[in-house]
Motif scaffolding. Structure first.
Motif, PDB file in Angstrom:
ATOM      1  N   ILE A  38       0.853  -1.189   0.000  1.00 37.58           N
ATOM      2  CA  ILE A  38       0.000   0.000   0.000  1.00 37.58           C
ATOM      3  C   ILE A  38       0.886   1.236   0.000  1.00 37.58           C
ATOM      4  CG2 ILE A  38      -1.633   1.379   1.358  1.00 37.58           C
ATOM      5  CD1 ILE A  38      -3.029  -0.980   0.265  1.00 37.58           C
ATOM      6  N   GLN A  39       0.567   2.195  -0.851  1.00 35.13           N
ATOM      7  CA  GLN A  39       1.239   3.492  -0.862  1.00 35.13           C
ATOM      8  C   GLN A  39       0.198   4.539  -0.452  1.00 35.13           C
ATOM      9  OE1 GLN A  39       4.427   4.446  -1.750  1.00 35.13           O
ATOM     10  NE2 GLN A  39       5.286   2.660  -2.792  1.00 35.13           N
ATOM     11  N   GLU A  40       0.276   4.999   0.802  1.00 34.70           N
ATOM     12  CA  GLU A  40      -0.689   6.012   1.242  1.00 34.70           C
ATOM     13  C   GLU A  40      -0.263   7.398   0.772  1.00 34.70           C
ATOM     14  OE1 GLU A  40      -2.177   6.434   5.101  1.00 34.70           O
ATOM     15  OE2 GLU A  40      -2.670   4.339   5.378  1.00 34.70           O
ATOM     16  N   PRO A  41      -1.230   8.271   0.420  1.00 36.47           N
ATOM     17  CA  PRO A  41      -2.651   7.959   0.271  1.00 36.47           C
ATOM     18  C   PRO A  41      -2.885   7.143  -0.999  1.00 36.47           C
ATOM     19  CG  PRO A  41      -2.231  10.214  -0.411  1.00 36.47           C
ATOM     20  CD  PRO A  41      -0.940   9.684   0.134  1.00 36.47           C
ATOM     21  N   VAL A  67      -6.005  17.336   6.553  1.00 38.89           N
ATOM     22  CA  VAL A  67      -6.251  16.234   7.498  1.00 38.89           C
ATOM     23  C   VAL A  67      -7.482  15.439   7.070  1.00 38.89           C
ATOM     24  CG1 VAL A  67      -6.857  15.636   9.874  1.00 38.89           C
ATOM     25  CG2 VAL A  67      -5.162  17.423   9.440  1.00 38.89           C
ATOM     26  N   MET A  68      -8.544  16.123   6.703  1.00 34.86           N
ATOM     27  CA  MET A  68      -9.785  15.440   6.324  1.00 34.86           C
ATOM     28  C   MET A  68      -9.604  14.646   5.036  1.00 34.86           C
ATOM     29  SD  MET A  68     -12.913  18.001   7.401  1.00 34.86           S
ATOM     30  CE  MET A  68     -12.405  19.360   6.335  1.00 34.86           C
ATOM     31  N   LEU A  69      -8.873  15.204   4.072  1.00 39.24           N
ATOM     32  CA  LEU A  69      -8.641  14.494   2.816  1.00 39.24           C
ATOM     33  C   LEU A  69      -7.816  13.223   3.053  1.00 39.24           C
ATOM     34  CD1 LEU A  69      -7.859  17.492   0.433  1.00 39.24           C
ATOM     35  CD2 LEU A  69      -9.782  15.906   0.211  1.00 39.24           C
ATOM     36  N   PHE A  70      -6.724  13.348   3.811  1.00 44.79           N
ATOM     37  CA  PHE A  70      -5.904  12.182   4.109  1.00 44.79           C
ATOM     38  C   PHE A  70      -6.694  11.137   4.881  1.00 44.79           C
ATOM     39  CE2 PHE A  70      -2.092  14.911   3.385  1.00 44.79           C
ATOM     40  CZ  PHE A  70      -1.407  14.050   2.550  1.00 44.79           C
ATOM     41  N   THR A  71      -7.499  11.582   5.834  1.00 48.06           N
ATOM     42  CA  THR A  71      -8.260  10.641   6.653  1.00 48.06           C
ATOM     43  C   THR A  71      -9.324   9.933   5.826  1.00 48.06           C
ATOM     44  OG1 THR A  71      -7.864  12.028   8.601  1.00 48.06           O
ATOM     45  CG2 THR A  71      -9.614  10.382   8.773  1.00 48.06           C
ATOM     46  N   ALA A  72      -9.952  10.640   4.905  1.00 44.38           N
ATOM     47  CA  ALA A  72     -10.940  10.010   4.023  1.00 44.38           C
ATOM     48  C   ALA A  72     -10.278   8.928   3.174  1.00 44.38           C
ATOM     49  CB  ALA A  72     -11.598  11.056   3.135  1.00 44.38           C
ATOM     50  N   ARG A  74      -7.550   7.369   3.899  1.00 45.86           N
ATOM     51  CA  ARG A  74      -7.121   6.353   4.865  1.00 45.86           C
ATOM     52  C   ARG A  74      -8.269   5.414   5.220  1.00 45.86           C
ATOM     53  NH1 ARG A  74      -3.891  10.025   7.909  1.00 45.86           N
ATOM     54  NH2 ARG A  74      -2.270   9.504   6.405  1.00 45.86           N
ATOM     55  N   ARG A  75      -9.437   5.984   5.468  1.00 45.20           N
ATOM     56  CA  ARG A  75     -10.602   5.192   5.863  1.00 45.20           C
ATOM     57  C   ARG A  75     -10.980   4.187   4.769  1.00 45.20           C
ATOM     58  NH1 ARG A  75     -15.201   5.090   9.040  1.00 45.20           N
ATOM     59  NH2 ARG A  75     -17.092   4.408   7.964  1.00 45.20           N
ATOM     60  N   LYS A 121      -8.771   8.063  14.832  1.00 49.56           N
ATOM     61  CA  LYS A 121      -9.385   6.944  15.551  1.00 49.56           C
ATOM     62  C   LYS A 121     -10.890   6.906  15.343  1.00 49.56           C
ATOM     63  CE  LYS A 121      -9.667   4.793  20.116  1.00 49.56           C
ATOM     64  NZ  LYS A 121      -9.239   4.896  21.539  1.00 49.56           N
ATOM     65  N   ASP A 122     -11.531   8.067  15.361  1.00 50.05           N
ATOM     66  CA  ASP A 122     -12.987   8.139  15.193  1.00 50.05           C
ATOM     67  C   ASP A 122     -13.430   7.760  13.790  1.00 50.05           C
ATOM     68  OD1 ASP A 122     -13.277   8.943  17.800  1.00 50.05           O
ATOM     69  OD2 ASP A 122     -13.482  11.081  17.340  1.00 50.05           O
ATOM     70  N   ASN A 123     -12.577   8.013  12.789  1.00 52.59           N
ATOM     71  CA  ASN A 123     -13.004   7.842  11.403  1.00 52.59           C
ATOM     72  C   ASN A 123     -12.376   6.649  10.689  1.00 52.59           C
ATOM     73  OD1 ASN A 123     -14.750  10.333  10.533  1.00 52.59           O
ATOM     74  ND2 ASN A 123     -13.151  11.136  11.874  1.00 52.59           N
ATOM     75  N   VAL A 124     -11.386   6.042  11.275  1.00 51.45           N
ATOM     76  CA  VAL A 124     -10.776   4.877  10.633  1.00 51.45           C
ATOM     77  C   VAL A 124     -11.017   3.665  11.526  1.00 51.45           C
ATOM     78  CG1 VAL A 124      -8.720   3.937   9.502  1.00 51.45           C
ATOM     79  CG2 VAL A 124      -9.075   6.389   9.541  1.00 51.45           C
TER      80      VAL A 124
END
Length: 205
Positions: A38-41, A67-72, A74-75, A121-124
């Motif tokens: 996996i290559q994040e993002p 942060v929101m874009l990376f977390t989305a 990531r999720r 933690k809340d979103n992933v």
């Protein structure tokens, strides 16, 4: 069937993550394990699309939007690729995870680190925050890092974060080291040879 192992190779651009990831993939495969890289993002169709947006430096946004874009990204990568692979016994080797956002958006762009951790933690998933192994490659000499980036193919343009000024780069690099020290995460001096770094990683698996 036992769950697979989740291994993360972290570090700033120019530290050699992709090279180490490919060498580690070869090694783990030789040990008889199935491997997902996996290559994040990125890592699934939606997060790959989000990667294009994130890497586009012409699209202006504030640090929390990053942060929101990376977390989305990531999720969706966790739910659609990483977790199913681990549950099936596949080893997942990832270049980057949430620690990149801590370093880049936290220490680099000034977002509160705990806020980033809570949001992730809340979103992933809590399991996402606890890989089996994390290795952070570090280069404190900015000139050496710039030299490595400059050796990439001509078609590689500096992205949103590679093109940020030196004060950002230094804060981000220091952030990696500080975060690792606070959480007892292994750091590896990326000034070493490729083989020496790979041997350090393998010795801890």
């Amino acid at each position: 069937m036992s769950a697979g192992k989740y291994i993360v190779i972290e570090g700033a651009d120019g530290t050699g993550k992709s090279t180490q990831l490919e060498l580690l993939k070869q090694y783990v495969t030789e040990q008889g394990h199935n491997v997902l890289v996996i290559q994040e993002p990125g890592g699934d169709p939606l997060s790959d699309k989000l990667r294009d947006i994130i890497k586009d430096g012409s699209l202006a946004r504030d640090p929390w939007t990053n942060v929101m874009l990376f977390t989305a990204a990531r999720r969706t990568a966790w739910l659609q690729s990483i977790k199913p692979a681990l549950d099936a016994g596949t080893w997942v080797i990832a270049a980057r995870n949430y620690i990149s956002t801590v370093a880049y958006q936290g220490y680099g762009e000034g977002i509160d680190v705990q806020k980033i951790l809570d949001y992730t933690k809340d979103n992933v998933d809590a399991d996402y925050l606890s890989p089996d192994h994390i290795f952070i490659l570090t280069i404190e000499d900015e000139t050496a890092r710039d030299s490595r980036i400059g050796q990439r193919p001509a078609e590689h343009d500096l992205d949103t974060f590679e093109s940020k000024p030196e004060d950002f780069q230094q804060a981000m690099q220091s952030g990696y080291i500080q975060f690792a020290a606070e959480r007892d995460i292994m750091t590896i001096n990326a000034h070493q040879s490729v083989d020496a770094i790979q041997q350090e990683i393998r010795s801890h698996l």
